[in-house]
Write a protein that holds these residues in place. Structure first.
Motif, PDB file in Angstrom:
ATOM      1  N   PHE A  48       0.143  19.153  -4.979  1.00 48.63           N
ATOM      2  CA  PHE A  48       0.053  18.557  -3.646  1.00 48.63           C
ATOM      3  C   PHE A  48       1.288  19.010  -2.874  1.00 48.63           C
ATOM      4  O   PHE A  48       2.394  18.557  -3.148  1.00 48.63           O
ATOM      5  CB  PHE A  48       0.009  17.031  -3.725  1.00 48.63           C
ATOM      6  CG  PHE A  48      -1.164  16.509  -4.501  1.00 48.63           C
ATOM      7  CD1 PHE A  48      -2.460  16.776  -4.071  1.00 48.63           C
ATOM      8  CD2 PHE A  48      -0.992  15.765  -5.642  1.00 48.63           C
ATOM      9  CE1 PHE A  48      -3.554  16.300  -4.787  1.00 48.63           C
ATOM     10  CE2 PHE A  48      -2.074  15.288  -6.359  1.00 48.63           C
ATOM     11  CZ  PHE A  48      -3.357  15.563  -5.936  1.00 48.63           C
ATOM     12  N   PRO A  49       1.127  19.910  -1.921  1.00 49.27           N
ATOM     13  CA  PRO A  49       2.306  20.558  -1.348  1.00 49.27           C
ATOM     14  C   PRO A  49       3.213  19.607  -0.577  1.00 49.27           C
ATOM     15  O   PRO A  49       4.424  19.790  -0.551  1.00 49.27           O
ATOM     16  CB  PRO A  49       1.703  21.609  -0.408  1.00 49.27           C
ATOM     17  CG  PRO A  49       0.312  21.161  -0.130  1.00 49.27           C
ATOM     18  CD  PRO A  49      -0.126  20.375  -1.317  1.00 49.27           C
ATOM     19  N   GLY A  50       2.637  18.563   0.029  1.00 52.31           N
ATOM     20  CA  GLY A  50       3.455  17.689   0.858  1.00 52.31           C
ATOM     21  C   GLY A  50       4.054  16.518   0.094  1.00 52.31           C
ATOM     22  O   GLY A  50       4.836  15.751   0.636  1.00 52.31           O
ATOM     23  N   LEU A  51       3.651  16.353  -1.145  1.00 51.86           N
ATOM     24  CA  LEU A  51       4.206  15.264  -1.949  1.00 51.86           C
ATOM     25  C   LEU A  51       5.407  15.796  -2.724  1.00 51.86           C
ATOM     26  O   LEU A  51       5.444  16.972  -3.092  1.00 51.86           O
ATOM     27  CB  LEU A  51       3.143  14.740  -2.921  1.00 51.86           C
ATOM     28  CG  LEU A  51       2.303  13.531  -2.478  1.00 51.86           C
ATOM     29  CD1 LEU A  51       1.585  13.826  -1.179  1.00 51.86           C
ATOM     30  CD2 LEU A  51       1.283  13.158  -3.542  1.00 51.86           C
ATOM     31  N   GLU A  89       6.358  12.297  -6.709  1.00 52.78           N
ATOM     32  CA  GLU A  89       5.074  11.756  -6.258  1.00 52.78           C
ATOM     33  C   GLU A  89       3.904  12.489  -6.904  1.00 52.78           C
ATOM     34  O   GLU A  89       2.889  11.890  -7.259  1.00 52.78           O
ATOM     35  CB  GLU A  89       4.969  11.835  -4.725  1.00 52.78           C
ATOM     36  CG  GLU A  89       5.819  10.792  -4.028  1.00 52.78           C
ATOM     37  CD  GLU A  89       5.893  11.004  -2.524  1.00 52.78           C
ATOM     38  OE1 GLU A  89       6.138  10.023  -1.818  1.00 52.78           O
ATOM     39  OE2 GLU A  89       5.716  12.146  -2.058  1.00 52.78           O
TER      40      GLU A  89
END
Lengths: 401, 260, 235, 370, 300
Positions: C88-91, C95
């Motif tokens: 998950f690139p934005g986590l 996370e």
């Protein structure tokens, strides 16, 4: 059994959902409450039946396609095989030609509306279907065309024929004007900005009285002339009808040619993958601008005809809903498919006219059918099949050498 | 010594303070196959993106010297300009036009070498028709060159993986480059396919007399076909030389190859 | 432990699996090798329930799972490290790991497993607060494996863990796979292009062609098989 | 292809069937918005026509024939209105009651004029419709906007004694037209000035900015052109901001809904509207019929619609035929009793005998100001 | 200066109104990248439901805060239920479809719901009771800033903070972000993506209902069409701030509110929307992903 239980649950859920709005109606002034229990029964039975239909269609959609894929569909045969395409086209032309002579003026009028939307749909199809640029403000260019005729006619008495190319040019000009700043944007951002642009044009037309006569619009726009000859209004309708038929044919011809050209290929490539497209030496801006300008040209041209047809225009004809309808035509028809766009325009414009008997429910049905269509046939009425290039001939020629 | 066709001097690219490429020098000579290798995240693809115009380099110079012409600085030019100057590329994650046929994909590649405009498209005059015919012919020949004639009218997304990789090469070739940049052309290929690719690359170089710069992880392919190899790690160039020199370079073994 | 019986899977109208049968016993490392587009990834996605098979059966520990939803399957103890890592690139790294343990509620157990994976891949501890998308390919692969381990799987599905990685990293990843199998007794189902490495770590191997299994054997025997050698090992 | 053939054959059959039915009834077209966001302005007219025609038919019809209603929706859009008009003409309407919106009416009139169909609108108040002379076949049972605007302007200055007037409108055809006339009248008077002339966006979520601006301009009266939803929002916000500026508006606001919606804040608002006819017997009758049949108060333009139906039918009866010229002559020569009073029509098509009065909201009701 | 301040407050209220609707837009967009055109209609349905409940309760003799609280609760429940159902019918079957299909479906749904309420209720404007009480402490300021305006601004601020917390720090919120970034992977991690999407719709719809009740109560009237205009503005605001970002939606709404307010105050309200859209175009040209939006760098 499981289905029955599920359907009962669905039906109960919808009874709950629609309870306050469908059953109760309060009159706040008189302090009265009206209870419409019958509606509840209607909803219950209606949703129960619908849930079965829904389930059936869903199952079919999931399974379906297997056969569809294997056999070549009728429309493909019709459009690609010369054996069928030519007689079919000829037949349609004949029908189109005699049509106005066997129906009432009302039908001709609605047919003109439908044809106007066919051209609008095909024009927007260049932008959305081919180049993949989501434009929610397409109606602005339509307005530009309509107002350019209305104003030039009003102030300078310019004729329809002078304004037709001028409207097209102005459309293209505004297409480029909008295109230059916003084409850097992608997807939904582009969509909202074009929506904004459409609104700006409409608001200016509405507020700038000195220029556009504001909301009261421009009335008594001249009919087209026929080689300088004045024609009566009902003759004018017939004339506009044939003009629209010609324009539709011209549009199909042009869009078809464009689709299979160097430019058309670069649009499709751009839609598929912008980065790869640039890496192939294609100028992104130029290509997008060409799409925008061409789409706008058609809107401008057909705007002129629209103004001539209604003889009265005001900004209320160019709202966002109009853009949404044109976009729906493109998507419902099947993005990029010419035949699909034509069919969708006919359905979306003629259907509400045919549904006049149900005028109250017309928009309800319109909205619902848009949703259902997307759910059960998201590729549109006619999924676009790109023509493949003839290379067999070349191959054989090579062998002959 | 042959002439240089690409000369990159002290190329640097930073992303928010992070130096993805740090002062890398690299050159490709006429007719040469040069490989750029290094661990993941070492900045190879960033380097490619900088010289093909997708990114603008932060510092340094990218010069191209098309055969028989003067050197030209191409920093910051748009990708399409760079392509039309004769430098074409393929992508690490295949970026074909999935819904177009194989032939059309190559035809798009011909775009910057053809010039039919809107008017031509609509009226289809003799020159447009001729150009169109030539485009089809040229594209078909290129497909033949990479061995994809059986897929001519197949949609690109339905092609087998190896064929897609080769189609990308054909598409890049359609822009008539003097320098071809291949970004991991063998990624995801099985040994047999890799061997075929090996032959294909060599053949293209012979047939079209061009230079090739490639990024690759498959060491066997790299060692087989490269004339020279550049190794980068953490954005910096750590080695440069012939395959043999690189294989024995201790720095490269430590950072990249690992000991057997 | 896992039994796949004659499954047929479709993407729309295209049949990707044409009757695949595979069996995995507890504690085993098995590998599925084959060319690109042979249906290896589809097999994993069918097991995980993302693309459920249209016919055939999948049983895990005696329970039929081919009609279960992906989250139910994860809950039963099957985790996947998908192709291309899919961080998950934005986590942040933390996370991402948390998401791996999404279905678990045992706080102590989660903490324990977190410590375990951070020990396995110390680099992740350093990158804790960094967004997943900013990691390098190798680090992302480590994170992807760790994330799958956070679900405390009994069966770990690995899809092309070596894809696009430098030789040095590939070696390290394969070492870790063996380690996970031995230390945790986690059963491993490994899909690989890099047949060479895969057959070295696996106990048994399956060869897939065009959506069907063509060969099953001991990993060593497969590695010695002439056809396999020619087609997949590049010798 | 087969499909297309069937469709066109069916279309042909339909259109033939349509014309075959004609002859034994007098067809009255009713056009206006019957669906969509402006439906509330169109439906009362349909109901009025239904009620009036039911009475007429019960009494033996017109020229011995029954009157048949052809109700068609135009959604207030010019482009749809042309379709509506040609449909009505094709279906054999001899006279038309409608359209409701001025824009749609303008677009449709050309078609009716060609077919020599008389059109009478209960609501299209745009002055140009009668004053420009472009639409000889147009009549209306409502007075035109400029009269209203003049009344509003004079009332604000002469009666209320306003010195500084803010003229606000809703940017619409009707509202902006009214506002511009009001502005022109105000500018001609030398004892008042226009301090603000601006449009508001209908449907906007709030109007506090324009209210602040009115306050800032120092206006002692606001003349508003537009409909009640925006008016009630503006008045409410003005009163909430403790502004006691006079609020003078038009017929679009002289609607009981305005008082319902604005509640206590409506008190003291002035709005012009057709002269008070509530004491007329015919009006009482129409009102009662409506309540009996639909169980609620009629909406906007009900009595004008009723009056137009009566006037048209009366003219046909008196003319003894549906001939255009004969009916036209009778419309101009005969007075007829309607729920809006005894009316006839002038050369231009405006009703004689209708006019505007100013009303003030007092104790939750509009009270005529003498 | 006082004039400026008044315009500032007016813009603040207007912006807060937009924000309450924009928050729902941005949440739904954030997770399935869909412009949910029907969101405005949910806001309208919330207001209608509240009106019906409030009227029934008033007739039954209740008054004050109890009416506000109860009608708010019912409106929230119904808006949530509508949001949930709309997603299941019009969007869920289109997960795999081309990008434009759900957009068309959403426009269709919006038209359908408008006409559904038009037919089921009325086309007229209905007076909406003033449910928000007038606070005594606001008495001296009432002529510049009313109690209901205060409530709207405060509720907007609180909603933003709660949502931000929810998305940033709770497990649910992280699962939402994960589902938004990579749906397949979220499934593989054991997240029930369908449930997450439903939840997002319900939360967004709930906010719309809160907005619907407060705004209708502030303005005092509703009809079936209020959702459409408010929806377009709120969507513009969400894009302006960077769609998908919670603080962005609020910031964008405020910027839009102030732009309109000052444009009206200092220039002319004739062109307030022109200013609003021009600002949108300008901001997007210079910041293509909105004020707070992050430009996605495409991986090559």
């Amino acid at each position: 059994m499981k289905n029955l239980k599920q359907s009962i649950l669905i039906s109960l859920w919808f009874i709950f959902l629609t309870f306050p709005l469908m059953v109760i109606r309060v009159n706040t002034v008189e302090q009265e409450v009206e209870w419409r229990w019958m509606n509840m029964a209607f909803i219950g039975v209606g949703t129960f039946v619908c849930s079965y239909i829904w389930r059936y269609l869903m199952a079919r959609k999931e399974k379906g396609g297997n056969e569809e894929e294997s056999k070549i569909s009728w429309h493909q045969t019709l459009t690609t095989e010369k054996k069928y395409a030519i007689p079919a086209a000829a037949l349609i032309l004949v029908i189109a030609f005699i049509f106005p002579h066997i129906v009432t003026e009302y039908r001709i009028n609605t047919m003109i509306s439908a044809l106007i939307y066919v051209v609008l749909g095909l024009g927007l199809n260049i932008v959305v279907g081919l180049a993949g640029l989501l434009d929610l403000g397409y109606v602005a260019f339509y307005a530009v065309g309509a107002y350019s005729y209305a104003l030039l006619n009003h102030h300078f008495g310019l004729s329809f024929w002078a304004c037709l190319p001028l409207g097209a040019l102005l459309g293209a000009f505004f297409g480029i004007l909008l295109g230059i700043p916003v084409l850097r944007l992608r997807g939904d951002y582009l969509a909202i900005v074009t929506l904004g642009f459409g609104e700006i044009i409409r608001l200016i037309l509405e507020n700038w009285n000195e220029f556009s006569f504001g909301p009261s619009g421009i009335a008594n726009i001249s009919n087209p002339t026929f080689f300088g000859q004045e024609i009566s209004r009902s003759g004018g309708i017939l004339f506009i009808y044939y003009l629209m038929i010609a324009l539709v044919i011209f549009t199909i011809f042009v869009v078809n040619r464009l689709q299979n050209s160097r430019l058309g290929r670069s649009w499709v490539a751009l839609r598929e993958d912008e980065i790869a497209c640039q890496a192939m030496g294609i100028d992104r801006m130029k290509t997008k601008l060409a799409a925008f300008a061409l789409g706008a040209t058609w809107a401008g041209m057909v705007g002129v005809i629209f103004a001539a047809k209604t003889s009265f225009i005001n900004p209320a004809s160019f709202t966002f809903l109009e853009s949404a309808i044109i976009l729906s035509i493109v998507v419902l028809g099947g993005m990029g498919s010419i035949l699909g766009v034509i069919l969708a325009a006919f359905v979306l414009i003629l259907l509400p006219e045919e549904l006049r008997a149900f005028s109250e429910y017309r928009m309800l049905i319109f909205g619902a059918s848009m949703v259902l269509m997307m759910v059960f046939r998201p590729q549109g009425i006619i999924a676009n099949v790109r023509r493949s290039y003839e290379y067999h001939g070349l191959d054989r020629a090579e062998e002959a050498k | 010594m042959a002439d240089k066709v690409l000369d990159v001097k002290a190329l640097t690219k930073t992303f928010g303070g992070l130096k993805a490429v740090d002062s890398v020098d690299l050159d490709v000579k006429k007719g040469e196959i040069v490989a750029l290798i290094g661990p993941n995240g070492a900045g190879k693809t960033t380097f490619f993106n900088c010289i093909t115009g997708i990114y603008t380099p932060t510092e340094g110079d990218v010069l191209i010297i098309p055969p028989g012409e003067d050197p030209e600085r191409i920093n910051g030019l748009k990708p399409n300009k760079i392509t039309s100057k004769g430098m074409a590329r393929t992508f690490q994650n295949i970026r074909l036009f999935g819904n177009m046929t194989a032939l059309e994909n190559v035809m798009v590649g011909c775009h910057c070498r053809t010039k039919a405009n809107i008017i031509g498209a609509i009226f289809r005059g003799p020159s447009t028709l001729k150009e169109e015919r030539e485009t089809i012919q040229k594209s078909y020949d290129l497909l033949k060159e990479v061995g994809l004639t059986e897929f001519v009218n197949e949609q690109a997304k339905n092609l087998p993986y190896g064929a897609q990789r080769r189609l990308e090469i054909a598409r890049a070739m359609a822009t008539d480059p003097f320098l071809l940049l291949l970004d991991e052309p063998a990624a995801g290929m099985n040994p047999q396919e890799t061997r075929d690719l090996d032959e294909l690359i060599t053949k293209i170089r012979e047939d079209y007399e061009l230079s090739i710069l490639l990024i690759e992880h498959d060491m066997k392919l790299v060692m087989n076909i490269s004339d020279r190899i550049f190794v980068v790690d953490y954005g910096k160039k750590i080695a440069e030389g012939t395959p043999r020199e690189i294989k024995d370079n201790p720095a490269v073994i430590k950072a990249y190859l690992g000991e057997d | 432990m896992l039994k796949i019986e004659n499954i047929k899977t479709f993407y729309g109208n295209i049949q990707a699996l044409k009757g695949v049968t595979i069996e995995v016993s507890e504690g085993e490392v098995i590998t599925l090798i084959g060319a690109n587009g042979a249906g290896k990834t589809t097999t994993l996605m069918s097991i995980s329930g993302v693309v459920p098979p249209r016919s055939g059966e999948i049983t895990f520990k005696g329970e039929k799972i081919h009609k279960k939803s992906p989250d139910e399957i994860v809950k039963m103890g099957i985790s996947q490290v998908p192709e291309g890592r899919r961080i998950f690139p934005g986590l942040t790294v933390m996370e991402n790991l948390e998401m791996g343990a999404f279905l678990r509620t045992d706080k102590a157990g989660i903490k324990e497993d977190l410590e375990y994976v951070l020990e396995l891949f110390p680099i992740l501890a350093e990158r804790k607060g960094q967004a997943g998308g900013t990691l390098s390919g190798g680090e992302q692969q480590m994170l992807a494996i760790s994330r799958a381990l956070m679900a405390k799987p009994k069966l770990l599905l690995l899809d092309e863990p070596s894809l696009g990685l430098a030789p040095l990293i590939v070696k390290r990843i394969f070492d870790i796979i063996t380690k996970i199998n031995q230390e945790h007794n986690t059963t491993i189902f490994l899909v690989e292009q890099n047949a060479n490495m895969a057959l070295q770590v696996a106990h048994r191997g399956y060869v897939m062609e065009n959506g069907a299994i063509t060969l099953v054997d001991d990993a060593k025997k497969l590695a010695a098989n002439e056809e396999v050698k020619k087609a997949y090992l590049g010798i | 292809m087969k499909k297309l053939m069937t469709i066109s054959v069916a279309a042909l059959a339909l259109s033939l069937a349509g014309s075959a039915l004609a002859a034994d009834t007098i067809k009255l077209g009713v056009a206006g918005p019957h669906s969509g966001d402006l439906a509330s302005y169109g439906i009362p007219t349909v109901r009025a026509a239904e009620l009036a025609v039911a009475d007429i038919n019960a009494a033996g019809g017109v020229l011995g024939k029954q009157v048949e209603l052809l109700v068609e929706d135009d959604v207030c859009k010019p482009e749809i209105a042309t379709n509506t008009a040609s449909k009505l003409v094709s279906d054999g309407a001899v006279v038309v009651l409608g359209h409701i919106c001025s824009g749609a009416t303008k677009a449709a009139l050309g078609i009716y004029n060609d077919a020599k169909v008389i059109v009478m609108s209960p609501s299209a108040t745009n002055p140009a419709l009668t004053q420009s002379g472009d639409y000889p076949n147009f009549y209306r049972t409502i007075a035109s906007d400029d009269l209203q605007a003049k009344l509003g302007a004079e009332f604000a200055v002469n009666t209320l004694g306003a010195k500084k007037v803010a003229v606000i409108h809703d940017k619409g055809d009707y509202g902006k037209g009214y506002a511009e006339f009001a502005k022109a009248f105000l500018e001609k008077m030398d004892n008042a000035e226009v301090v603000l002339f601006e449009g508001v966006t209908p449907g906007a979520v709030d109007y506090s900015a324009i209210v602040q601006k009115i306050k800032h301009s120092g206006a002692d009266a606001v003349i508003y052109g537009g409909y009640h939803p925006e008016a009630s929002k503006i008045v409410t916000q003005m009163r909430k901001k403790k502004m006691d500026t006079y609020f003078v508006s038009d017929d679009g606001v002289k609607d009981d809904t305005f008082i319902k919606v604005a509640g206590e804040y409506a008190e003291g608002v002035y709005a012009s509207g057709p002269m008070d006819v509530s004491s007329l017997e015919l009006y009482q009758k129409a009102l009662k019929e409506h309540k009996d049949k639909f169980g609620e108060e009629p909406g906007a333009f009900f009595k004008e619609g009723y009056a137009a139906t009566v006037a048209l039918m009366n003219a046909i009866e008196k003319a003894g035929s549906t001939d255009y010229a004969a009916v036209e002559a009778k419309l101009r020569s005969e007075y007829v009793d309607t729920p809006v009073g005894s009316i006839s029509f002038d050369e231009k098509g405006d009703a004689i005998g209708v006019g505007f009065s100013m009303y003030k909201v007092t104790d939750g009701k509009y009270v005529e100001q003498k | 200066m006082e004039y400026f301040f008044e315009l500032f407050l007016g813009g603040l209220t207007r912006g807060s109104i937009y924000a309450l609707i924009a928050l729902g837009y941005t949440m739904v967009y954030g997770i399935i990248e869909l412009i949910n055109f029907a969101h405005g209609e949910i806001y309208m349905i919330g207001a209608f439901t509240a009106l019906i409940v409030a009227s029934l309760l008033t007739m039954a003799g209740m008054d004050g805060m109890a009416v506000l609280a109860l009608s708010m609760v019912v409106a929230i429940i119904y808006a949530g239920a509508y949001g949930f159902t709309i997603e299941k019918i019009a969007y869920k079957p289109l997960r795999q479809a081309p990008r434009l299909s759900p957009l068309i479906s959403a426009i269709g749904m919006s038209i359908f719901l408008q006409n559904y309420v038009l037919l089921a209720q009325t086309s007229d404007f209905l007076p909406f009771p003033s449910l928000i009480p007038e606070f005594s402490f606001m008495e001296p300021y009432e002529h510049v800033f009313s109690s209901s305006e205060l409530v709207i601004v405060v509720v907007t601020a609180v909603s933003m903070l709660v949502l931000t917390y929810l998305i940033k720090f709770t497990k649910m919120g992280k699962a939402m972000r994960a589902s938004a970034q990579d749906r397949t992977m979220a499934m593989l991690a054991g997240i029930n993506v369908n449930r997450i999407i439903s939840t997002t719709f319900i939360i967004g719809s709930t906010l719309a209902a809160v907005g619907g009740v407060l705004i209708a109560s502030h303005i005092g009237q509703i009809n079936f069409y209020i959702g459409f205009i408010a929806g377009i503005k709120a969507f513009t605001a969400a894009v302006l701030g960077g769609i998908g970002s919670i603080p962005g939606a609020v910031l964008g709404s405020l910027v839009l509110g102030w732009t309109e307010s000052f444009a009206t105050g200092y220039v002319s309200s004739d062109y307030e929307d022109v200013f609003a859209f021009t600002l949108l175009v300008l901001i997007l040209i210079f910041r293509p992903a909105g004020i707070l939006g992050k430009t996605k760098t495409q991986k090559v």
